[in-house]
Write a protein that holds these residues in place. Structure first.
Motif, PDB file in Angstrom:
ATOM      1  N   ALA A 257      27.816  41.915  33.477  1.00  0.00           N
ATOM      2  CA  ALA A 257      27.290  40.644  32.983  1.00  0.00           C
ATOM      3  C   ALA A 257      27.237  40.596  31.465  1.00  0.00           C
ATOM      4  N   ALA A 258      27.255  41.763  30.812  1.00  0.00           N
ATOM      5  CA  ALA A 258      27.099  41.799  29.359  1.00  0.00           C
ATOM      6  C   ALA A 258      28.272  41.151  28.638  1.00  0.00           C
ATOM      7  N   SER A 259      29.463  41.237  29.191  1.00  0.00           N
ATOM      8  CA  SER A 259      30.648  40.731  28.502  1.00  0.00           C
ATOM      9  C   SER A 259      30.578  39.221  28.288  1.00  0.00           C
TER      10      SER A 259
ATOM     11  N   ASN B 199      35.302  52.056  29.725  1.00  0.00           N
ATOM     12  CA  ASN B 199      36.634  52.223  29.156  1.00  0.00           C
ATOM     13  C   ASN B 199      37.678  51.254  29.701  1.00  0.00           C
ATOM     14  N   LEU B 200      37.444  50.677  30.870  1.00  0.00           N
ATOM     15  CA  LEU B 200      38.440  49.790  31.474  1.00  0.00           C
ATOM     16  C   LEU B 200      37.873  48.436  31.875  1.00  0.00           C
ATOM     17  N   SER B 201      36.786  48.449  32.625  1.00  0.00           N
ATOM     18  CA  SER B 201      36.248  47.170  33.110  1.00  0.00           C
ATOM     19  C   SER B 201      35.720  46.307  31.971  1.00  0.00           C
ATOM     20  N   ALA B 202      35.008  46.905  31.025  1.00  0.00           N
ATOM     21  CA  ALA B 202      34.459  46.107  29.918  1.00  0.00           C
ATOM     22  C   ALA B 202      35.558  45.425  29.106  1.00  0.00           C
ATOM     23  N   PRO B 203      36.647  46.099  28.708  1.00  0.00           N
ATOM     24  CA  PRO B 203      37.718  45.384  28.023  1.00  0.00           C
ATOM     25  C   PRO B 203      38.295  44.242  28.848  1.00  0.00           C
ATOM     26  N   PHE B 204      38.413  44.440  30.169  1.00  0.00           N
ATOM     27  CA  PHE B 204      38.912  43.347  31.012  1.00  0.00           C
ATOM     28  C   PHE B 204      37.942  42.170  31.018  1.00  0.00           C
TER      29      PHE B 204
ATOM     30  N   LEU C  72      35.565  41.387  28.914  1.00  0.00           N
ATOM     31  CA  LEU C  72      35.477  40.760  27.596  1.00  0.00           C
ATOM     32  C   LEU C  72      36.715  39.906  27.318  1.00  0.00           C
ATOM     33  N   SER C  73      37.871  40.429  27.657  1.00  0.00           N
ATOM     34  CA  SER C  73      39.101  39.660  27.448  1.00  0.00           C
ATOM     35  C   SER C  73      39.100  38.396  28.295  1.00  0.00           C
TER      36      SER C  73
END
Length: 250
Positions: free
Chosen positions: A68-70, A114-119, A121-122
């Motif tokens: 939820a942070a993204s 390392n993977l889910s957060a960049p996705f 956020l993008s």
């Protein structure tokens, strides 16, 4: 401070994760020096504030392992600055464990940060990046290009991040936005300084990840990321840059 932007980011808004220390901090300061308004993201609000002093910058404390942070980060940045031109996914986490001893929580955190957060956020930032023909730079690792002992979750996530970068670059090839990745080698960052090795490791296996030239300073990698965020890299899209002091050439 990494690099000397010379005003090339005037009027642009950059979201930088991991901005409270290490590579993320160096990138945030470099973009700010170039005139960008930087929206720094990290878990430590005090260190974020210190990292982003000077310039028209803002910060947001968040644990990006929380999906939820993204969306909250993107919404807060758009509310503050009106849009997003640049997203640098520099936050990272790395836990070294014997694979058989990796807990469910450790595995999930490696993937989440390392993977889910960049996705996530993008995905949240894409409407704003498309509107402004912006760019994304994902910070992967040479661990995304090779195997590294005692790093199953980290390697899996960084390999995945390179795949995510290429998949999105292809999908948005005609949209005008640019999406690239950088794969750093070892750097003198707090992540490395606070590193703990697994019990009874084979140090010969660990040494296989090192460059004969030694560790890099975060600014050396930040300079490449800053370039990829700039108009000077207008023809660079879908590329994976290796910045590793020659390690992968050996």
């Amino acid at each position: 401070m990494a690099g000397n932007g010379g005003g090339r980011f005037d009027g642009r808004v950059a979201v930088v994760t991991g901005a409270s220390s290490g590579l993320g901090q160096a990138v945030a300061r470099s973009l700010s020096a170039g005139g960008a308004r930087v929206f720094g993201v990290g878990r430590d609000e005090v260190r974020l504030k210190s990292s982003l002093e000077g310039g028209e910058n803002a910060w947001h404390a968040a644990d990006l392992a929380d999906p939820a942070a993204s969306a909250e980060v993107v919404a807060a940045c758009v509310e503050r600055f009106g849009g997003i031109d640049i997203l640098v996914n520099a936050a990272g986490a790395h836990t070294m464990r014997h694979t058989a001893q990796v807990t469910d929580a450790e595995w999930q955190r490696d993937l989440a940060v390392n993977l889910s957060a960049p996705f996530f956020l993008s995905r949240a930032a894409l409407p704003h990046l498309l509107e402004r023909t912006g760019c994304i730079v994902n910070v992967a690792s040479i661990a995304g290009l090779e195997g590294q002992a005692y790093s199953a979750g980290y390697c899996a996530a960084k390999h995945g991040l390179i795949g995510l970068t290429r998949a999105m670059a292809l999908e948005f090839d005609a949209a005008g936005i640019r999406i690239n990745a950088v794969c750093p080698g070892g750097m003198t960052t707090p992540l490395l300084e606070n590193f703990t090795f697994p019990e009874d490791p084979d140090y010969q296996l660990i040494l296989k990840t090192a460059s004969a030239r030694g560790l890099m300073e975060p600014a050396q990698v930040a300079n490449i990321i800053t370039f990829l965020c700039s108009d000077e890299a207008s023809a660079v899209h879908g590329t994976v840059y290796t910045v590793d002091n020659g390690k992968m050439a050996l």
